[in-house]
Design a protein around this motif. Structure first.
Motif, PDB file in Angstrom:
ATOM      1  N   VAL A 103      71.686  15.569  73.094  1.00 40.27           N
ATOM      2  CA  VAL A 103      72.443  16.101  74.436  1.00 40.27           C
ATOM      3  C   VAL A 103      73.808  15.759  74.022  1.00 40.27           C
ATOM      4  CG1 VAL A 103      71.990  15.830  76.198  1.00 40.27           C
ATOM      5  CG2 VAL A 103      69.562  15.764  74.855  1.00 40.27           C
ATOM      6  N   ILE A 145      66.024  21.617  70.186  1.00 39.00           N
ATOM      7  CA  ILE A 145      66.723  20.030  70.925  1.00 39.00           C
ATOM      8  C   ILE A 145      68.185  20.938  69.975  1.00 39.00           C
ATOM      9  CG2 ILE A 145      66.974  18.466  69.365  1.00 39.00           C
ATOM     10  CD1 ILE A 145      66.330  17.550  72.021  1.00 39.00           C
ATOM     11  N   ALA A 148      69.075  24.628  71.861  1.00 38.39           N
ATOM     12  CA  ALA A 148      69.127  24.033  73.590  1.00 38.39           C
ATOM     13  C   ALA A 148      70.423  23.069  73.976  1.00 38.39           C
ATOM     14  CB  ALA A 148      67.818  23.289  73.608  1.00 38.39           C
ATOM     15  N   THR A 149      70.443  22.346  73.361  1.00 36.39           N
ATOM     16  CA  THR A 149      71.922  21.446  73.583  1.00 36.39           C
ATOM     17  C   THR A 149      73.202  22.319  73.035  1.00 36.39           C
ATOM     18  OG1 THR A 149      72.515  20.093  71.490  1.00 36.39           O
ATOM     19  CG2 THR A 149      70.570  19.321  73.757  1.00 36.39           C
ATOM     20  N   MET A 191      67.897  18.009  80.171  1.00 35.98           N
ATOM     21  CA  MET A 191      67.149  18.570  78.414  1.00 35.98           C
ATOM     22  C   MET A 191      67.054  17.106  78.038  1.00 35.98           C
ATOM     23  SD  MET A 191      69.641  21.609  76.524  1.00 35.98           S
ATOM     24  CE  MET A 191      70.437  21.375  77.266  1.00 35.98           C
ATOM     25  N   ILE A 194      63.323  16.453  79.014  1.00 32.79           N
ATOM     26  CA  ILE A 194      62.401  16.994  78.358  1.00 32.79           C
ATOM     27  C   ILE A 194      62.054  15.767  77.121  1.00 32.79           C
ATOM     28  CG2 ILE A 194      62.036  19.172  76.563  1.00 32.79           C
ATOM     29  CD1 ILE A 194      61.778  20.045  79.806  1.00 32.79           C
ATOM     30  N   ASN A 195      63.768  16.012  76.229  1.00 36.91           N
ATOM     31  CA  ASN A 195      63.271  15.102  75.258  1.00 36.91           C
ATOM     32  C   ASN A 195      62.643  13.791  75.455  1.00 36.91           C
ATOM     33  OD1 ASN A 195      64.143  14.316  72.485  1.00 36.91           O
ATOM     34  ND2 ASN A 195      65.316  12.874  73.367  1.00 36.91           N
ATOM     35  N   VAL A 402      61.326  25.430  71.172  1.00 43.69           N
ATOM     36  CA  VAL A 402      62.404  25.601  72.355  1.00 43.69           C
ATOM     37  C   VAL A 402      61.574  25.843  73.357  1.00 43.69           C
ATOM     38  CG1 VAL A 402      62.328  27.870  72.040  1.00 43.69           C
ATOM     39  CG2 VAL A 402      64.568  26.088  72.862  1.00 43.69           C
ATOM     40  N   PHE A 405      62.519  23.077  77.041  1.00 44.21           N
ATOM     41  CA  PHE A 405      64.048  23.402  76.854  1.00 44.21           C
ATOM     42  C   PHE A 405      64.230  24.182  78.043  1.00 44.21           C
ATOM     43  CE2 PHE A 405      63.579  20.606  73.773  1.00 44.21           C
ATOM     44  CZ  PHE A 405      63.889  19.669  73.310  1.00 44.21           C
ATOM     45  N   ALA A 408      63.148  24.011  81.813  1.00 46.73           N
ATOM     46  CA  ALA A 408      64.205  23.221  82.122  1.00 46.73           C
ATOM     47  C   ALA A 408      65.401  24.194  82.503  1.00 46.73           C
ATOM     48  CB  ALA A 408      63.490  21.520  80.956  1.00 46.73           C
ATOM     49  N   LEU A 409      65.979  24.886  81.292  1.00 50.53           N
ATOM     50  CA  LEU A 409      67.390  24.994  82.053  1.00 50.53           C
ATOM     51  C   LEU A 409      67.493  26.619  82.935  1.00 50.53           C
ATOM     52  CD1 LEU A 409      68.729  25.994  78.060  1.00 50.53           C
ATOM     53  CD2 LEU A 409      69.904  24.135  80.171  1.00 50.53           C
TER      54      LEU A 409
END
Length: 434
Positions: A103, A145, A148-149, A191, A194-195, A402, A405, A408-409
């Motif tokens: 991230v 991840i 997503a990042t 993110m 979430i991690n 995914v 993520f 969350a986004l």
């Protein structure tokens, strides 16, 4: 019945058929625009004249190939390695530490590249290798991840999609860059949470702790790379450089740091980078050219006015309109590339946005964030396919990992959508709206 179809309808049908037939979106729009002009009995050279005027009259567009070049140079140099080591020293000591490193490294690298794909391809390859080494993390989770990042890349300034939005909305690139900073940090925080949650549930390991005595040395080694966002943004907001000039400086600085300080780029690698960067810039250029030709068509057909009148007749509130736009772009993001959405769909919405009294800089951040979420949204999320190929993991497994993520986004997107003051805080500090 087909004879009753208008030239505009034939144009749309041709574009859809060509796109699903495998032709690029840009070339499909050019072809559809030429067909429209022929059926209307107009000179087809109008399309060429329109796109050439649009390309040559926009100095801002030069920033796109320069940002691509800067990102490609950083990917082949040692900058990514130095930055990852720095991030590992900062957050690697926590449970699920390499996820947090993923991230933070995307957050820092996004301040240099402006491209989600560059982030996933360059930094992503390295961090995925680190995460899957010794079986610490599953390849599917590492890929998810990373994809997503990478969406943070075009939100934190500089940003290639923001430059494209500035082109279609006639807004300041500098203010759009500033507006993306806090939303980008919010996305990174979401993110990271979430991690943290997944790491606790699955018992991810605590990674090797870097001794505090080593942090000054690691920071010094990463310092030249860390200075790039400072030079870039300081130059823009200090009034020293335009965004296009800053992109040129970023490319030159990345080249000097990679070749002179880190000595990690050979002439052969540089030539290969220039070649691949030219291809990437050309593909974006074709997309922009096609959209300019097609925008001439939709303007002649009064499509933006028709859409604006339709929305006015629906008596939507500002909140209802923004919800509708988010749903529309999220849906289109499942099947269309973000650049195409910004160049085709957004210009049709701008008259309605202005009529609703929605700030165009705020709206730009909404649509760019939304378009980036589309890059990891099944079934055709581009970043999902990139990380799947890197890890050789089935795309279905990456999609399964995914979803948290994406959730969350979307929550971050809602906060960005309905809190304009949060988005416009930094632009207003820099004089926006005064």
């Amino acid at each position: 019945m087909l004879e009753l179809l208008s030239p505009f309808t034939w144009s749309l049908v041709a574009i859809v058929i060509l796109v699903f037939g495998g032709l690029s979106v840009g070339l499909s729009m050019l072809s559809g625009s030429f067909l429209y002009l022929l059926l209307k009995g107009q000179d087809p050279s109008i399309a060429s004249e329109t796109l050439l005027q649009g390309l040559f009259n926009s100095y801002t567009l030069l920033a796109i190939p320069l940002f691509i070049l800067a990102a490609d140079i950083m990917n082949i140099g040692n900058l990514a390695d130095k930055l990852l080591r720095f991030c590992q020293a900062l957050v690697g000591r926590f449970r699920g530490g390499l996820g947090h490193v993923n991230v933070v490294s995307s957050l820092i690298f996004s301040g240099m590249s402006g491209s989600a794909v560059a982030d996933a391809v360059g930094m992503g390859k390295i961090i995925i290798g680190m995460m899957t080494k010794n079986g610490q993390y599953s390849p599917a989770y590492a890929a998810a991840i990373t994809a997503a990042t990478a969406t943070i890349g075009p939100i934190i300034p500089p940003s290639i999609p923001m430059v494209i939005y500035a082109l279609v909305s006639d807004q300041s690139v500098g203010y759009l860059f500033a507006a993306g900073l806090l939303p980008g940090l919010l996305m990174a925080f979401a993110m990271g949470f979430i991690n943290f949650w997944v790491a606790r549930r699955r018992g991810f390991p605590v990674d090797e702790v870097v001794p505090l005595s080593d942090i000054p040395r690691i920071t010094w080694q990463a310092f030249p790379a860390l200075m790039l966002p400072v030079i870039l943004l300081g130059g823009i907001y200090g009034g020293i450089m335009t965004p296009t000039e800053a992109a040129a400086v970023a490319a030159a600085y990345a080249l000097i740091v990679s070749m002179v300080l880190y000595r990690s780029v050979s002439v052969r690698q540089l030539w290969a980078t220039l070649t691949s960067g030219s291809r990437s810039a050309a593909s974006i250029g074709i997309l922009i050219a096609g959209s300019m030709a097609f925008n001439y068509v939709i303007t002649r057909e009064n499509v933006p006015v028709t859409i604006s009148d339709l929305l006015s007749s629906m008596a939507l509130s500002k909140t209802g309109f923004l919800i509708m736009v988010n749903l529309l772009i999220l849906g289109l993001g499942c099947i269309l590339e973000g650049g195409a959405i910004l160049l085709i769909i957004v210009p049709m919405l701008i008259p309605s946005v202005q009529a609703m009294g929605i700030d165009l800089v705020h709206f730009g951040v909404i649509v760019v964030v939304n378009s980036m979420i589309g890059l990891i949204t099944p079934p055709y999320g581009l970043l999902l396919f990139i990380v799947s190929s890197v890890t050789e993991e089935p795309i279905a497994q990456v999609i399964k990992e995914v979803w948290p993520f994406i959730f969350a986004l979307i929550l971050a997107l809602l906060l960005i959508t309905f809190n304009a003051d949060f988005v416009l805080f930094l632009p207003r500090l820099l004089g926006y709206g005064l």
